[in-house]
Design an enzyme around this catalytic site. Structure first.
Site, PDB file in Angstrom:
ATOM      1  N   HIS A  20       0.952   0.053  -7.410  1.00 46.97           N
ATOM      2  CA  HIS A  20      -0.014   0.591  -6.440  1.00 46.97           C
ATOM      3  C   HIS A  20      -1.407   0.638  -7.075  1.00 46.97           C
ATOM      4  O   HIS A  20      -2.390   0.238  -6.456  1.00 46.97           O
ATOM      5  CB  HIS A  20       0.369   2.023  -6.037  1.00 46.97           C
ATOM      6  CG  HIS A  20       1.635   2.153  -5.248  1.00 46.97           C
ATOM      7  ND1 HIS A  20       2.657   2.990  -5.628  1.00 46.97           N
ATOM      8  CD2 HIS A  20       2.050   1.570  -4.098  1.00 46.97           C
ATOM      9  CE1 HIS A  20       3.636   2.924  -4.735  1.00 46.97           C
ATOM     10  NE2 HIS A  20       3.308   2.060  -3.799  1.00 46.97           N
ATOM     11  N   LYS A  44      12.038   8.972   5.381  1.00 42.94           N
ATOM     12  CA  LYS A  44      12.422   8.360   4.106  1.00 42.94           C
ATOM     13  C   LYS A  44      12.984   9.397   3.123  1.00 42.94           C
ATOM     14  O   LYS A  44      13.379   9.036   2.021  1.00 42.94           O
ATOM     15  CB  LYS A  44      11.190   7.698   3.467  1.00 42.94           C
ATOM     16  CG  LYS A  44      11.137   6.179   3.640  1.00 42.94           C
ATOM     17  CD  LYS A  44       9.941   5.599   2.878  1.00 42.94           C
ATOM     18  CE  LYS A  44      10.084   4.126   2.571  1.00 42.94           C
ATOM     19  NZ  LYS A  44       8.923   3.622   1.797  1.00 42.94           N
ATOM     20  N   ARG A  93       4.598  -8.145  -2.928  1.00 42.72           N
ATOM     21  CA  ARG A  93       5.169  -8.374  -4.243  1.00 42.72           C
ATOM     22  C   ARG A  93       5.893  -9.701  -4.309  1.00 42.72           C
ATOM     23  O   ARG A  93       5.898 -10.392  -5.308  1.00 42.72           O
ATOM     24  CB  ARG A  93       6.159  -7.258  -4.593  1.00 42.72           C
ATOM     25  CG  ARG A  93       5.514  -5.989  -5.012  1.00 42.72           C
ATOM     26  CD  ARG A  93       6.474  -4.847  -4.960  1.00 42.72           C
ATOM     27  NE  ARG A  93       6.737  -4.452  -3.590  1.00 42.72           N
ATOM     28  CZ  ARG A  93       7.196  -3.266  -3.233  1.00 42.72           C
ATOM     29  NH1 ARG A  93       7.499  -2.377  -4.143  1.00 42.72           N
ATOM     30  NH2 ARG A  93       7.377  -2.986  -1.967  1.00 42.72           N
ATOM     31  N   SER A 131       8.555   2.105  -5.991  1.00 45.41           N
ATOM     32  CA  SER A 131       8.769   3.545  -6.156  1.00 45.41           C
ATOM     33  C   SER A 131      10.257   3.859  -6.175  1.00 45.41           C
ATOM     34  O   SER A 131      10.710   4.710  -6.943  1.00 45.41           O
ATOM     35  CB  SER A 131       8.081   4.315  -5.031  1.00 45.41           C
ATOM     36  OG  SER A 131       6.690   4.164  -5.105  1.00 45.41           O
TER      37      SER A 131
HETATM   38  N1  LIG Z   1       4.261  -3.157  -7.359  1.00 45.85           N
HETATM   39  C1  LIG Z   1       3.586  -3.394  -6.246  1.00 45.85           C
HETATM   40  N2  LIG Z   1       2.744  -4.432  -6.153  1.00 45.85           N
HETATM   41  C2  LIG Z   1       2.101  -4.704  -5.010  1.00 45.85           C
HETATM   42  N3  LIG Z   1       2.220  -4.012  -3.864  1.00 45.85           N
HETATM   43  C3  LIG Z   1       3.041  -2.953  -3.890  1.00 45.85           C
HETATM   44  C4  LIG Z   1       3.771  -2.583  -5.066  1.00 45.85           C
HETATM   45  N4  LIG Z   1       4.524  -1.492  -4.772  1.00 45.85           N
HETATM   46  C5  LIG Z   1       4.264  -1.207  -3.477  1.00 45.85           C
HETATM   47  N5  LIG Z   1       3.394  -2.077  -2.942  1.00 45.85           N
HETATM   48  C6  LIG Z   1       2.892  -2.117  -1.587  1.00 45.85           C
HETATM   49  O1  LIG Z   1       2.243  -0.900  -1.310  1.00 45.85           O
HETATM   50  C7  LIG Z   1       2.415  -0.537   0.067  1.00 45.85           C
HETATM   51  C8  LIG Z   1       2.979   0.860   0.147  1.00 45.85           C
HETATM   52  O2  LIG Z   1       4.239   0.831  -0.423  1.00 45.85           O
HETATM   53  P1  LIG Z   1       5.210   2.054  -0.612  1.00 45.85           P
HETATM   54  O3  LIG Z   1       4.471   3.337  -0.722  1.00 45.85           O
HETATM   55  O4  LIG Z   1       6.312   1.940   0.358  1.00 45.85           O
HETATM   56  O5  LIG Z   1       5.741   1.703  -2.098  1.00 45.85           O
HETATM   57  P2  LIG Z   1       7.117   1.106  -2.528  1.00 45.85           P
HETATM   58  O6  LIG Z   1       7.047   0.888  -3.999  1.00 45.85           O
HETATM   59  O7  LIG Z   1       7.491  -0.041  -1.663  1.00 45.85           O
HETATM   60  O8  LIG Z   1       8.033   2.371  -2.250  1.00 45.85           O
HETATM   61  P3  LIG Z   1       9.533   2.412  -1.718  1.00 45.85           P
HETATM   62  O9  LIG Z   1      10.348   1.753  -2.774  1.00 45.85           O
HETATM   63  O10 LIG Z   1       9.780   3.893  -1.574  1.00 45.85           O
HETATM   64  O11 LIG Z   1       9.537   1.668  -0.408  1.00 45.85           O
HETATM   65  C9  LIG Z   1       3.303  -1.630   0.670  1.00 45.85           C
HETATM   66  O12 LIG Z   1       2.478  -2.593   1.289  1.00 45.85           O
HETATM   67  C10 LIG Z   1       3.990  -2.229  -0.546  1.00 45.85           C
HETATM   68  O13 LIG Z   1       4.332  -3.582  -0.308  1.00 45.85           O
HETATM   69 MG   LIG Z   2       8.308   0.050   0.236  1.00 49.87          MG
END
Ligand SMILES: Nc1ncnc2c1ncn2[C@@H]1O[C@H](COP(=O)(O)OP(=O)(O)OP(=O)(O)O)[C@@H](O)[C@H]1O
Ligand SMILES: [Mg+2]
Length: 162
Positions: A20, A44, A93, A131
């Site tokens: 993030h 969630k 990703r 996450s």
């Molecule tokens: N490592 C990462 N690199 C690029 N984009 C990311 C990454 N982690 C999350 N995102 C993007 O950030 C946005 C918000 O994601 P979110 O808060 O759901 O995180 P997540 O890591 O996907 O969490 P979860 O595993 O709980 O779904 C989404 O568009 C997701 O694709």
């Molecule tokens: Mg996600």
């Protein structure tokens, strides 16, 4: 401010990861103002409350002057309009993110024609961070210090003992 210069980055951020953060730094270099929108997302069943997720994200992002963090519930497009932002940022990703993100962006466009989605990709070393994985590893006693800010690692550690 011109709404095209202001971007909202919505997500659950449960918790905020280095993936993030990589996206937020990129966005902060492109737009005049970046607003992190932390969705309450009770469906969630998050590990951290929205207040905790906001506080952790604020701590991690403190040195980025044009970035602010707020919690919200309701539609992302409504939150973006409230903030005066015309852009929503999402991260890609891998191809596996694409299908859902594409559907979400198209649905959003039907709800709000004035809001555009912009997709950013992280540096390759962050592409496998989510996450969900970070939470699972931390709660099972694994080391997540490579994937999150020290403040987040400490918060996860505290949650493990609780
Ligand atoms: N490592 C990462 N690199 C690029 N984009 C990311 C990454 N982690 C999350 N995102 C993007 O950030 C946005 C918000 O994601 P979110 O808060 O759901 O995180 P997540 O890591 O996907 O969490 P979860 O595993 O709980 O779904 C989404 O568009 C997701 O694709
Ligand atoms: Mg996600």
């Amino acid at each position: 401010m011109n709404p095209r210069r202001c971007a909202v980055y919505p997500g659950t951020f449960d918790p905020i990861t280095n993936g993030h953060q990589d996206l937020i730094r990129r966005a902060a270099g492109i737009f005049d103002r970046v607003v992190i929108g932390i969705a309450a997302n009770p469906g969630k069943a998050p590990l951290f409350t929205v207040e905790e997720r906001v506080a952790l994200s604020r701590e991690v992002l403190a040195e980025l002057r044009n970035v602010t963090v707020f919690g919200y519930s309701g539609l992302t497009v409504d939150f973006a309009r409230e903030q005066g932002c015309g852009i929503v940022i999402r991260g890609l990703r891998a191809m596996s993110d694409f299908e859902f993100e594409f559907q979400l962006a198209n649905m959003s466009r039907h709800l709000a024609r004035d809001i555009d989605y912009v997709f950013l990709t992280p540096q390759e070393q962050f592409t496998f961070i989510s996450s969900t994985l970070v939470r699972e590893i931390a709660l099972m006693g694994g080391d997540v210090s490579e994937f999150v800010h020290p403040a987040v690692a400490a918060a996860l550690q505290g949650r493990k003992k609780a």
